[in-house]
Scaffold this active site. Structure first.
Site, mmCIF file in Angstrom:
data_model
loop_
_atom_site.group_PDB
_atom_site.id
_atom_site.type_symbol
_atom_site.label_atom_id
_atom_site.label_comp_id
_atom_site.label_asym_id
_atom_site.label_seq_id
_atom_site.Cartn_x
_atom_site.Cartn_y
_atom_site.Cartn_z
ATOM 1 N N THR A 185 0.807 -1.136 0.051
ATOM 2 C CA THR A 185 -0.018 0.062 0.014
ATOM 3 C C THR A 185 0.821 1.118 -0.015
ATOM 4 O O THR A 185 2.094 1.044 0.685
ATOM 5 C CB THR A 185 -0.849 -0.055 1.486
ATOM 6 O OG1 THR A 185 0.043 0.225 2.421
ATOM 7 C CG2 THR A 185 -1.851 -1.119 1.371
ATOM 8 N N GLU A 330 -5.859 -3.799 1.782
ATOM 9 C CA GLU A 330 -6.022 -4.740 2.852
ATOM 10 C C GLU A 330 -6.974 -5.701 2.925
ATOM 11 O O GLU A 330 -7.558 -6.632 3.721
ATOM 12 C CB GLU A 330 -5.995 -3.915 4.251
ATOM 13 C CG GLU A 330 -4.723 -2.922 4.558
ATOM 14 C CD GLU A 330 -4.347 -1.869 3.866
ATOM 15 O OE1 GLU A 330 -5.254 -1.505 2.747
ATOM 16 O OE2 GLU A 330 -3.776 -0.835 4.469
HETATM 17 P P1 AMP Z 1 -6.337 1.191 -2.166
HETATM 18 O O1 AMP Z 1 -5.695 0.373 -0.971
HETATM 19 O O2 AMP Z 1 -5.524 1.730 -3.063
HETATM 20 O O3 AMP Z 1 -7.291 0.319 -2.884
HETATM 21 O O4 AMP Z 1 -7.256 2.352 -1.556
HETATM 22 C C1 AMP Z 1 -8.311 2.304 -0.752
HETATM 23 C C2 AMP Z 1 -9.100 3.431 -0.137
HETATM 24 O O5 AMP Z 1 -9.692 3.753 -1.377
HETATM 25 C C3 AMP Z 1 -10.210 3.280 0.581
HETATM 26 O O6 AMP Z 1 -9.750 3.086 2.098
HETATM 27 C C4 AMP Z 1 -11.033 4.352 0.286
HETATM 28 O O7 AMP Z 1 -10.690 5.625 0.947
HETATM 29 C C5 AMP Z 1 -10.858 4.565 -1.092
HETATM 30 N N1 AMP Z 1 -12.134 4.002 -1.825
HETATM 31 C C6 AMP Z 1 -12.121 2.971 -2.371
HETATM 32 N N2 AMP Z 1 -13.227 2.716 -2.998
HETATM 33 C C7 AMP Z 1 -14.003 3.647 -2.927
HETATM 34 C C8 AMP Z 1 -15.183 4.212 -2.948
HETATM 35 N N3 AMP Z 1 -16.152 3.527 -4.068
HETATM 36 N N4 AMP Z 1 -15.742 5.397 -2.724
HETATM 37 C C9 AMP Z 1 -14.816 6.275 -2.056
HETATM 38 N N5 AMP Z 1 -13.756 5.883 -1.751
HETATM 39 C C10 AMP Z 1 -13.206 4.564 -2.144
#
Ligand code: AMP
Length: 542
Positions: A185, A330
């Site tokens: 991450t 995660e």
């Molecule tokens: P990642 O680990 O890079 O996939 O990012 C995860 C983060 O992306 C989550 O903790 C959210 O803050 C954000 N996220 C993912 N999907 C959404 C969604 N549909 N709407 C708003 N935030 C999202």
């Protein structure tokens, strides 16, 4: 009394073996860097994955070794997914968009033994190689005719490795809890942290996302995997598609509107997933050229909130139903997907639309709750907002090498850093995020890191970075600076100060000078107040 059923372990290799036996003729279609579209079948992919699995130990790879990839979505990357995990090693998919220092850190922290890279990344790996002495082999994902002229130590050619092997190979069976994949991450503070998936977590996640109210995958589906295979395993598609025998389409490096549209049409795609930014480019291209979809009827959108206007345009102008999804690295990564229930049929069109904007219901297997600042669970009333906590068989328990200590709350649930509500039907709505990262084109930009650099400038007294909405990238960083008294500092000078310190796409889109920044009672920057102050701010790049 124990049940008396077989304890067959859930092995990633069983997916490709199953696809070979039952869907051997289903196609895998890839746009390649070398030029032509590549087509073959699950049977061919299985054969080549077995050859690769034989080649790995010859290059010194042992079970549990980390084997890295710096690669786009394509058939060779797909073969690596199966050969590496299937033979008991761990596939480490690296996001090439990370800043150089982070890449060096990640390769060394993971202790990668080999790196397989696409030709695009030859200049990048040439820079990484001297700083990553643990990597013994760099393998170019190409054939001999396209092998780059390079002085990389231990450079080999992927197709040569395969050509030297037979496919006489049986996948080993071992504990399903064995690590299968590693994905970092991009942390908000400090170094990126590794999330280590297992065979069991990967297979259970693949089952869940294939279900009708999730991706609705079937043997007759044609799936375009737009989300990068270096970004949480393309949201699990490379595992779910062979599970059901769906045709799999890989876009390679060409993620622009024109190239994606061409593939969607030529391969009769009826299922895909992407972040809002990719959709924005595709829709712009289609609108400019007055184009329509022939086969695409629905898509999952996630990674960032899907803007209401995009959801409306997709449904009203292009006939595509959006299934909003939410998750994080995660969580392997999918936690929720939005699909209506029977009881919603009678709702007005507007009420249906408002429901569809929510991030969706948890997939079976994921449990979810929202809690207040004291960790007390809040009512599932669609109004009470709190931090979202999750647990389940594909949710992280510990980071790789225990980075950051114990990430779990005292009750064993994982705090996600997102803030939201859950309604009586289980639909999650994300209202904010407790971290202040800036989401640009589906990738993270750390506001804290940008602030730290700014305050390193001798003329800067204090600095804050917040995300400002951007029509193309979702959010872009705005830097807000308090100058030291009598200091002379221009916007250009400030931005120049970032050169060489962060990746180009991390650069703030604008700089604003203010007399003072708002603070909380404990003396911390109040990002909440700042966001309110700048909510109507228009970036010059908009
Ligand atoms: P990642 O680990 O890079 O996939 O990012 C995860 C983060 O992306 C989550 O903790 C959210 O803050 C954000 N996220 C993912 N999907 C959404 C969604 N549909 N709407 C708003 N935030 C999202």
């Amino acid at each position: 009394m124990q049940g008396l059923m077989m304890n067959t372990p859930l092995m990633i290799s069983s997916l490709i073996r199953h696809a070979d036996r039952c869907h051997g003729d289903s196609e895998i279609v890839s746009r390649t860097l070398e030029g032509p579209i590549h087509r073959y079948t699950y049977r061919d992919a299985h054969l080549r994955a077995r050859r690769l699995a034989r080649a790995l130990p010859r290059l010194g790879v042992e079970p549990e070794d980390r084997v890295a990839t710096l690669a786009w979505n394509g058939y060779r990357h797909f073969e690596l997914y199966y050969a590496v995990s299937g033979s008991g090693a761990i596939i480490h998919t690296i996001n090439p968009r990370l800043f150089h220092d982070q890449l060096v850190y990640i390769v060394n922290d993971a202790e990668d033994r080999m790196v397989f890279f696409d030709l695009t990344f030859t200049p990048l790996v040439e820079k990484l190689a001297p700083l990553c002495p643990g990597v013994k082999h760099w393998v170019a994902l190409t054939d001999r005719a396209h092998l780059p002229q390079s002085a990389l130590p231990g450079l080999s050619c992927y197709e040569d490795l395969l050509a030297a092997e037979s496919d006489d190979f049986e996948w080993p069976e071992f504990d399903e809890n064995t690590a299968s994949g590693l994905c970092y991450t991009s942390g908000t503070t400090g170094h990126p942290k590794g999330v280590l998936f297992s065979h069991r977590s990967t297979i259970l996640h693949a089952f869940a996302i294939a279900l009708p109210d999730a991706k609705n995958l079937r043997a007759t589906s044609s799936v375009l995997a737009i989300v990068p295979m270096f970004h949480v395993n393309a949201w699990g598609i490379p595992y779910s598609a062979p599970m059901v025998g769906a045709k799999l389409v890989f876009p390679g490096a060409a993620l622009d509107g024109a190239s994606l549209y061409e593939l969607l049409e030529s391969e009769a795609v009826d299922s895909t997933s992407a972040v809002p930014t990719v959709w924005m480019n595709l829709l712009n291209y289609m609108t400019q050229n007055k184009l329509r979809f022939s086969t695409l009827k629905s898509s999952t959108i996630g990674g960032a909130a899907c803007p209401p206007a995009m959801m409306k345009t997709l449904s009203e102008q292009f006939g595509v139903r959006v299934h909003h999804g939410w998750g994080m690295t995660e969580m392997s990564p999918v936690g929720t997907v939005n699909a209506p229930k029977g009881c919603h049929q009678g709702l007005s069109e507007e009420a249906k639309f408002q429901l569809a904007l929510k991030q969706g219901r948890p997939l079976y297997g994921v449990e979810m709750k929202v809690v207040d600042g004291q960790g007390t669970e809040l009512p599932r009333d669609g109004k009470s907002a709190g931090e979202v906590l999750v647990r389940g068989p594909w949710v992280l328990r510990r980071y790789y090498k225990d980075a950051g200590g114990n990430p779990l709350a005292t009750d064993g649930w994982l705090p996600t850093g997102d803030v939201g509500t859950i309604d009586k039907d289980g639909y999650l709505q994300i209202t904010d995020r407790s971290k202040d990262v800036i989401k640009s084109g589906g990738e993270w930009i750390s506001s804290i890191e940008l602030e730290n650099i700014a305050v390193g400038h001798p003329s800067v007294a204090e600095a804050a970075v917040i995300g400002i909405r951007h029509p193309k990238w979702d959010e872009r960083p705005l830097l807000i600076v308090v100058k030291r008294s009598d200091a002379d500092l221009s916007k250009d000078e400030m931005l120049k100060f970032y050169e060489g310190k962060v990746a180009k796409w991390w650069l703030p889109d604008d700089v604003v000078f203010v007399d003072e920044l708002p603070h909380t009672a404990t003396g911390k920057l109040s990002k909440l107040t700042l966001r309110e102050q700048f909510k109507d701010y228009r970036l010059p790049t908009c």
